[in-house]
Design a protein around this motif. Structure first.
Motif, PDB file in Angstrom:
ATOM      1  N   SER A  25       2.313  -6.827  16.098  1.00  0.00           N
ATOM      2  CA  SER A  25       1.980  -6.723  14.676  1.00  0.00           C
ATOM      3  C   SER A  25       1.462  -5.340  14.306  1.00  0.00           C
ATOM      4  O   SER A  25       1.525  -4.926  13.145  1.00  0.00           O
ATOM      5  CB  SER A  25       0.952  -7.788  14.290  1.00  0.00           C
ATOM      6  OG  SER A  25      -0.239  -7.637  15.058  1.00  0.00           O
ATOM      7  N   GLU A  39       5.029 -15.988   6.921  1.00  0.00           N
ATOM      8  CA  GLU A  39       6.296 -16.675   7.203  1.00  0.00           C
ATOM      9  C   GLU A  39       6.288 -17.259   8.619  1.00  0.00           C
ATOM     10  O   GLU A  39       6.747 -18.402   8.837  1.00  0.00           O
ATOM     11  CB  GLU A  39       7.453 -15.693   7.046  1.00  0.00           C
ATOM     12  CG  GLU A  39       7.738 -15.305   5.599  1.00  0.00           C
ATOM     13  CD  GLU A  39       8.834 -14.262   5.474  1.00  0.00           C
ATOM     14  OE1 GLU A  39       9.275 -14.009   4.347  1.00  0.00           O
ATOM     15  OE2 GLU A  39       9.248 -13.690   6.516  1.00  0.00           O
ATOM     16  N   VAL A  40       5.785 -16.493   9.588  1.00  0.00           N
ATOM     17  CA  VAL A  40       5.737 -16.986  10.977  1.00  0.00           C
ATOM     18  C   VAL A  40       4.868 -18.236  11.065  1.00  0.00           C
ATOM     19  O   VAL A  40       5.248 -19.239  11.699  1.00  0.00           O
ATOM     20  CB  VAL A  40       5.221 -15.886  11.919  1.00  0.00           C
ATOM     21  CG1 VAL A  40       4.934 -16.471  13.320  1.00  0.00           C
ATOM     22  CG2 VAL A  40       6.230 -14.759  12.026  1.00  0.00           C
ATOM     23  N   ASP A  41       3.705 -18.210  10.453  1.00  0.00           N
ATOM     24  CA  ASP A  41       2.818 -19.387  10.462  1.00  0.00           C
ATOM     25  C   ASP A  41       3.512 -20.601   9.856  1.00  0.00           C
ATOM     26  O   ASP A  41       3.387 -21.724  10.354  1.00  0.00           O
ATOM     27  CB  ASP A  41       1.533 -19.078   9.674  1.00  0.00           C
ATOM     28  CG  ASP A  41       0.596 -18.158  10.438  1.00  0.00           C
ATOM     29  OD1 ASP A  41       0.776 -18.007  11.660  1.00  0.00           O
ATOM     30  OD2 ASP A  41      -0.302 -17.578   9.783  1.00  0.00           O
ATOM     31  N   GLN A  53      13.910 -13.089   9.904  1.00  0.00           N
ATOM     32  CA  GLN A  53      13.078 -12.356   8.957  1.00  0.00           C
ATOM     33  C   GLN A  53      13.623 -10.937   8.765  1.00  0.00           C
ATOM     34  O   GLN A  53      14.340 -10.425   9.630  1.00  0.00           O
ATOM     35  CB  GLN A  53      11.632 -12.284   9.440  1.00  0.00           C
ATOM     36  CG  GLN A  53      10.896 -13.604   9.458  1.00  0.00           C
ATOM     37  CD  GLN A  53       9.537 -13.459  10.107  1.00  0.00           C
ATOM     38  OE1 GLN A  53       9.427 -13.404  11.332  1.00  0.00           O
ATOM     39  NE2 GLN A  53       8.500 -13.375   9.273  1.00  0.00           N
ATOM     40  N   THR A  70      14.254 -14.724  15.692  1.00  0.00           N
ATOM     41  CA  THR A  70      13.214 -15.282  16.563  1.00  0.00           C
ATOM     42  C   THR A  70      13.611 -16.667  17.065  1.00  0.00           C
ATOM     43  O   THR A  70      14.083 -17.508  16.287  1.00  0.00           O
ATOM     44  CB  THR A  70      11.873 -15.379  15.814  1.00  0.00           C
ATOM     45  OG1 THR A  70      11.504 -14.068  15.362  1.00  0.00           O
ATOM     46  CG2 THR A  70      10.786 -15.926  16.719  1.00  0.00           C
ATOM     47  N   ILE A  83       7.976 -17.323  22.752  1.00  0.00           N
ATOM     48  CA  ILE A  83       8.589 -16.789  21.531  1.00  0.00           C
ATOM     49  C   ILE A  83       9.374 -15.539  21.896  1.00  0.00           C
ATOM     50  O   ILE A  83       8.832 -14.584  22.471  1.00  0.00           O
ATOM     51  CB  ILE A  83       7.523 -16.437  20.471  1.00  0.00           C
ATOM     52  CG1 ILE A  83       6.724 -17.690  20.085  1.00  0.00           C
ATOM     53  CG2 ILE A  83       8.178 -15.826  19.245  1.00  0.00           C
ATOM     54  CD1 ILE A  83       5.600 -17.413  19.103  1.00  0.00           C
ATOM     55  N   GLY A  85      11.882 -12.520  20.396  1.00  0.00           N
ATOM     56  CA  GLY A  85      12.334 -11.857  19.181  1.00  0.00           C
ATOM     57  C   GLY A  85      13.388 -10.817  19.467  1.00  0.00           C
ATOM     58  O   GLY A  85      13.271 -10.042  20.422  1.00  0.00           O
TER      59      GLY A  85
END
Length: 498
Positions: A25, A39-41, A53, A70, A83, A85
């Motif tokens: 991040s 958006e991820v949450d 995204q 993702t 996860i 990406g």
């Protein structure tokens, strides 16, 4: 886990990245971070296994647009276990989209933002006011100097707006606009407008080696729900009143005006389709014999209820909705067919729009030949209706006079009447306007003007007709002054002919 290419793209040492704890991040562009995390949450709370995204990341060469694909693996408790990406450099596509949007929101001639962008800005941000600017008599600039010069003037005007610090949109043709996002009192805004107009009056715009001054009309709307529409109305009011600027007043009730106009346009359409555009004929009496020798054709409209609508109620709408020429053609057909088997002369009113419409003129000539009425028809042309456009008017007169038709100048004596018009157009008849006739029995000045018109007409071989003759005193006065014909309710009102 990270792949080796991140060092080249992000400018991060791969070994350092692998040997330490790094938050990805930290490399998301700050303006995009909150949206990405939100958006991820949301995706994780919904246990979505893959999502996509689009955002910017920070690289050694500056921000870069990426598409982030993702994939999420969940454990038995439905918690994220792994996860992954995958980032794809998406800069070219995003930049192309941004450029397409810029082009769609930009006026290609002036490089100002356009009407579409202005409406988008109004939708995205609270707007308190709108100001519309219209270049005065811009059409004349195009006609005199050509379209390329007109375009050059538009560019120079756009540059002038920018030079005085205004954020301006070009919303079409010779119109520009600006938005007010903060509340402002009209008195203060009016002072600014006066300053702008003063600055404009001291500015010269270039046409080759020559310079000209430009004037604008301004319409303003403040605090309304339909700011652009209301500013346009204010602009129209300024032009009509021949003033530089005007503020839209709520009492003008634009919605009701539009409703009435739309309803009338529909009524005209239906009347044309159902042949409910009809003609009434008002008799014209010879002062010498007292007999009816002519009629003027007057258009009427029958609405759905069977009521007869006067021309003042529907002709202005017909002109604006391009239905006027159809009405003219209908009137010409009806009148010519009516008088094909009669002996009297008959007159029909034509506007400059009719005369400059090639299809209407062609239809008129065809109808005259077909009905054999050319020798008894008189075309009335308004003295104030663009008659200065001599070329088109003279050409029309030549065409119909060859067939035997006559020409009358209508409403002569209103405003500034130019006797030169009469001499240039070789008219056969002059119709004296009702404003001179109504009080002629008691107004000596009006009597003198009418006497002058009569004397002038005799010398050039033209006849005179007095309109709006409403009583015996007016009739007798006009007869004494030597007017040739009388038209008005005293000698006969408009009505259908059997």
């Amino acid at each position: 886990m990270a792949y080796l290419y991140v060092e080249a793209v992000l400018g991060i040492n791969y070994e350092k990245l692998m040997s330490s704890v790094v938050k990805f991040s930290d490399y998301i562009y700050p303006d995009d971070l909150a949206k990405v995390l939100e958006e991820v949450d949301d995706f994780l709370s919904k246990k979505i296994k893959s999502f996509e995204q689009e955002y910017r990341i920070l690289t050694q060469n500056g921000p870069m647009w990426v598409k982030d694909f993702t994939v999420v693996e969940y454990d038995d408790l439905s918690l994220p276990k792994l996860i992954k990406g995958y980032l794809l450099n998406n800069s070219a596509e995003v930049e192309a989209q941004i450029e397409i949007q810029r082009i769609s929101h930009t006026d290609t001639l002036t490089s100002l933002q356009n009407r579409q962008k202005m409406k988008l800005d109004m939708a995205e941000r609270a707007t308190y006011g709108c100001i519309v600017f219209n270049i005065d008599k811009f059409r004349e600039i195009n006609d005199l100097f050509g379209i390329s010069i007109g375009d050059s003037i538009l560019v120079q005007v756009a540059e002038w707006f920018t030079s005085i610090g205004l954020k301006i949109y070009r919303i079409g043709g010779d119109e520009f606009a600006m938005l007010l996002h903060e509340r402002v009192k009209w008195e203060m805004l009016r002072d600014y407008i006066k300053q702008w107009l003063k600055q404009l009056s001291h500015t010269l715009f270039h046409i080759g080696n020559e310079s000209i001054s430009i004037r604008v009309n301004i319409g303003v709307s403040l605090g309304g729900a339909k700011l652009l529409t209301q500013a346009d109305i204010a602009l129209h009011n300024a032009k009509e009143a021949k003033i530089s600027y005007a503020l839209y007043e709520v009492t003008e009730n634009i919605e009701e005006t539009y409703r009435i106009n739309i309803a009338m346009a529909a009524t005209i359409h239906k009347a044309l389709a159902e042949k409910n555009i009809i003609c009434h004929y008002q008799p014209i009496v010879d002062f010498t014999t007292g007999k009816i020798t002519k009629y003027e054709t007057l258009v009427r409209l029958i609405d759905e209820s069977g009521s007869i609508i006067a021309p003042l109620q529907f002709l202005p709408i017909a002109k604006k909705t391009k239905l006027y020429s159809q009405i003219t053609r209908s009137v010409v057909h009806q009148a010519c067919e009516k008088f094909a088997n009669r002996e009297e002369e008959f007159s029909i009113n034509l506007s400059i729009d009719d005369i400059e419409d090639a299809l209407t003129v062609q239809d008129i000539i065809h109808t005259l030949i077909q009905t054999k009425t050319a020798s008894r028809i008189v075309f009335e042309i308004l003295e104030s209706d663009g008659i200065e456009n001599y070329d088109s008017v003279q050409y029309f007169i030549t065409q119909v006079k060859v067939l035997g038709a006559k020409i009358a100048i209508d409403d002569f004596g209103t405003g500034y009447s130019n006797f030169e018009h009469i001499l240039k157009l070789y008219v056969d008849c002059i119709k004296i306007d009702g404003s001179l006739v109504r009080n002629i029995a008691t107004n000596e000045r009006h009597a003198i003007i009418v006497e002058t018109i009569v004397d002038f007409s005799r010398k050039i071989g033209a006849k005179t007709i007095a309109e709006f003759v409403s009583d015996e005193a007016i009739f007798d006065t006009l007869k004494t002054l030597g007017v040739d014909y009388s038209q008005g309710y005293y000698t006969g009102k408009p009505e259908p002919l059997l």
